[in-house]
Motif scaffolding. Structure first.
Motif, mmCIF file in Angstrom:
data_model
loop_
_atom_site.group_PDB
_atom_site.id
_atom_site.type_symbol
_atom_site.label_atom_id
_atom_site.label_comp_id
_atom_site.label_asym_id
_atom_site.label_seq_id
_atom_site.Cartn_x
_atom_site.Cartn_y
_atom_site.Cartn_z
ATOM 1 N N ILE A 1 37.597 113.108 84.864
ATOM 2 C CA ILE A 1 36.441 112.667 84.067
ATOM 3 C C ILE A 1 36.927 112.095 82.729
ATOM 4 O O ILE A 1 36.439 111.064 82.263
ATOM 5 N N ARG A 2 37.930 112.747 82.137
ATOM 6 C CA ARG A 2 38.456 112.254 80.846
ATOM 7 C C ARG A 2 39.073 110.862 81.024
ATOM 8 O O ARG A 2 38.859 109.960 80.207
ATOM 9 N N ILE A 3 39.787 110.663 82.128
ATOM 10 C CA ILE A 3 40.413 109.347 82.372
ATOM 11 C C ILE A 3 39.328 108.282 82.558
ATOM 12 O O ILE A 3 39.422 107.174 82.033
ATOM 13 N N ILE A 4 38.265 108.638 83.288
ATOM 14 C CA ILE A 4 37.156 107.684 83.479
ATOM 15 C C ILE A 4 36.575 107.307 82.111
ATOM 16 O O ILE A 4 36.323 106.135 81.822
ATOM 17 N N GLU A 5 36.405 108.308 81.260
ATOM 18 C CA GLU A 5 35.842 108.034 79.922
ATOM 19 C C GLU A 5 36.751 107.088 79.150
ATOM 20 O O GLU A 5 36.291 106.126 78.541
ATOM 21 N N GLU A 6 38.065 107.365 79.203
ATOM 22 C CA GLU A 6 39.011 106.531 78.442
ATOM 23 C C GLU A 6 39.031 105.098 78.970
ATOM 24 O O GLU A 6 39.043 104.147 78.220
ATOM 25 N N LYS A 7 39.026 104.977 80.297
ATOM 26 C CA LYS A 7 39.171 103.630 80.883
ATOM 27 C C LYS A 7 37.908 102.802 80.742
ATOM 28 O O LYS A 7 37.973 101.570 80.683
ATOM 29 N N THR A 8 36.738 103.462 80.745
ATOM 30 C CA THR A 8 35.491 102.681 80.748
ATOM 31 C C THR A 8 34.765 102.725 79.404
ATOM 32 O O THR A 8 33.839 101.952 79.191
ATOM 33 N N GLY A 9 35.151 103.657 78.521
ATOM 34 C CA GLY A 9 34.429 103.808 77.253
ATOM 35 C C GLY A 9 33.064 104.451 77.448
ATOM 36 O O GLY A 9 32.256 104.492 76.541
ATOM 37 N N HIS A 10 32.805 104.959 78.666
ATOM 38 C CA HIS A 10 31.510 105.590 78.956
ATOM 39 C C HIS A 10 31.638 107.088 78.694
ATOM 40 O O HIS A 10 32.379 107.794 79.384
ATOM 41 N N GLU A 11 30.912 107.581 77.674
ATOM 42 C CA GLU A 11 31.057 108.995 77.297
ATOM 43 C C GLU A 11 30.236 109.904 78.209
ATOM 44 O O GLU A 11 29.110 109.572 78.553
ATOM 45 N N LEU A 12 30.818 111.038 78.544
ATOM 46 C CA LEU A 12 30.126 111.992 79.399
ATOM 47 C C LEU A 12 30.154 113.375 78.750
ATOM 48 O O LEU A 12 31.205 113.813 78.262
ATOM 49 N N SER A 13 29.013 114.021 78.738
ATOM 50 C CA SER A 13 28.961 115.391 78.240
ATOM 51 C C SER A 13 29.061 116.311 79.458
ATOM 52 O O SER A 13 28.236 116.230 80.364
ATOM 53 N N VAL A 14 30.103 117.138 79.475
ATOM 54 C CA VAL A 14 30.390 117.921 80.691
ATOM 55 C C VAL A 14 30.094 119.401 80.464
ATOM 56 O O VAL A 14 30.503 119.974 79.458
ATOM 57 N N LYS A 15 29.356 120.008 81.382
ATOM 58 C CA LYS A 15 29.106 121.450 81.318
ATOM 59 C C LYS A 15 29.485 122.087 82.661
ATOM 60 O O LYS A 15 29.314 121.473 83.724
ATOM 61 N N ILE A 16 29.974 123.324 82.558
ATOM 62 C CA ILE A 16 30.386 124.052 83.764
ATOM 63 C C ILE A 16 29.344 125.137 84.066
ATOM 64 O O ILE A 16 28.923 125.862 83.159
ATOM 65 N N LEU A 17 28.944 125.207 85.326
ATOM 66 C CA LEU A 17 27.958 126.214 85.734
ATOM 67 C C LEU A 17 28.610 127.144 86.754
ATOM 68 O O LEU A 17 28.977 126.700 87.852
ATOM 69 N N ALA A 18 28.763 128.403 86.394
ATOM 70 C CA ALA A 18 29.332 129.369 87.349
ATOM 71 C C ALA A 18 28.259 129.709 88.382
ATOM 72 O O ALA A 18 27.131 130.067 88.025
#
Ligand SMILES: Nc1ncnc2c1ncn2[C@@H]1O[C@H](COP(=O)(O)OP(=O)(O)OP(=O)(O)O)[C@@H](O)[C@H]1O
Ligand SMILES: [Mg+2]
Length: 359
Positions: A163-180
């Motif tokens: 996800i971080r690489i996608i953000e870097e390559k596209t400039g599209h920011e993503l807010s990521v949350k983890i759900l157990a």
């Protein structure tokens, strides 16, 4: 519209269960919700007791640009619409091989319905291929369900890296949350997984966890969401709590917008004479869709105008502003972005940032 994708390359971790029940709980709370199934397995339709879409009005035809998105929408109840798929969707990756902008097909097709819904929830397949990329590029938020019974820190780390690489390559920011998910607090193993998740990703974990609850399986096999099937079980309580946690972010955002809104003309001593015209400028091709939203227009996106000056063609919009500090963002082809020409930013409460201008 707030757009949330359920993503994890690991199978059976609760993506579909969460997509369905979150969508239904949000709709129950009065939000207008669109659920999109991007998984060719078509489990979202099954879990909601709907025949999977064998017609040619599925998300596949929408992604291929063969039909407008509105033609694929099915109304499930007053507040809940859905777009389903069928197994043909598994051909999408091959059919699109080499096609330009193939990761943006979903984002582009959502442009016409941006204002029709409060929430978009996307269910993804158990792989990080083109369909999942389309979901990610169409959303600003990602929920990664992590099943405690098959937890792997390594697998989760790899997904976060992707996800971080996608953000870097596209400039599209993503807010990521983890759900157990699938947490059984009676077992040391489940408790250990929760501790590990919270120790490694303290900012990213939802407070809410989804406990193991056989009623969820039963509800899915009856084609019902948990709020239709059994409102007394632990899973209903958990999905209600998750919904409230997600709605709280929206409330915090609205409160922040209300307090940082510039003075209205009635309130302000300065009146029109105290205003300055700021020309917002964004460098993008002529065929792009360029909009701006911020404190100054109550965060409703407005279009910029393309100025075809031979020296520096660009998108521009002059806006009159009273003295003060304003937060804003650009919406480029449906993707939120901070102003690349302005280094001053603040936290946007969604895990991303807003640009700030002081007038
Ligand atoms: N908290 C839970 N307690 C008990 N069973 C659950 C729970 N969450 C999900 N399940 C069950 O586990 C199975 C897998 O869940 P689900 O289909 O949501 O996972 P998924 O991530 O969408 O899987 P896939 O990757 O194959 O799409 C389903 O049978 C579902 O009913
Ligand atoms: Mg699934």
């Amino acid at each position: 519209m707030r757009k949330i994708a359920l993503v994890n390359q690991k199978g059976g971790c609760g993506k579909t269960t969460t997509a369905i029940n979150l969508a239904c709980c949000l709709a129950d709370d009065g939000k207008k919700v669109l659920l999109i199934d991007l998984d060719p397995q078509g489990h979202s339709a099954l879990g909601l007791g709907v025949e999977s879409d064998q017609s040619e009005n599925s998300i596949y035809e929408v992604l291929l640009g063969q039909i407008p998105i509105t033609k694929a929408v099915r109304t499930l109840n007053k507040n809940l619409d859905a777009i389903f798929c069928n197994v043909v969707l598994s051909a999408f990756e091959q059919v699109m091989a080499g096609a330009p902008e193939r990761e943006y097909k979903l984002a582009r097709s959502l442009e016409g319905i941006e204002n029709d819904y409060d929430y978009l929830i996307i269910d993804s397949p158990p792989s990080v291929g083109l369909l999942t990329f389309n979901g990610l590029m169409a959303c600003e938020e990602v929920i990664i369900p992590v099943d405690s019974s098959s937890f792997s820190l390594h697998g989760l780390g790899k997904l976060l890296d992707t996800i971080r690489i996608i953000e870097e390559k596209t400039g599209h920011e993503l807010s990521v949350k983890i759900l157990a998910t699938n947490i059984d607090r009676r077992t040391n193993f489940s408790r250990g997984v929760l501790e590990t998740l919270r120790a490694h990703f303290p900012e990213k974990c939802f407070e809410t966890v989804i406990h193991t609850c056989t009623r969820l399986r039963e509800a899915a096999s009856h084609g019902e969401s948990i709020n239709e099937y059994d409102r007394r079980c632990v899973a209903f309580r958990d999905y209600r709590n998750l919904t409230h946690e997600i709605l709280d972010v929206e409330d915090a955002m609205k409160a922040k917008m209300a307090t940082s809104r510039p003075l209205s003309e009635d309130e302000g001593p300065l009146g029109k004479l105290g205003e300055r015209t700021v020309t917002f400028t964004f460098d993008a091709p002529e065929n792009a869709v360029v909009q701006i939203a911020g404190d100054f227009n109550n965060w409703s996106a407005e279009g910029l105008h393309f100025t075809d000056s031979p020296s520096s063609p660009a998108w521009q919009k002059p806006i009159s502003l009273k003295p003060g500090s304003y937060q804003y963002k650009y919406l480029i082809d449906g993707h939120w972005m901070t102003d690349p020409a302005n280094r001053k930013t603040v936290d946007d409460f969604f895990g991303g940032a807003n640009s700030v201008i002081d007038v």
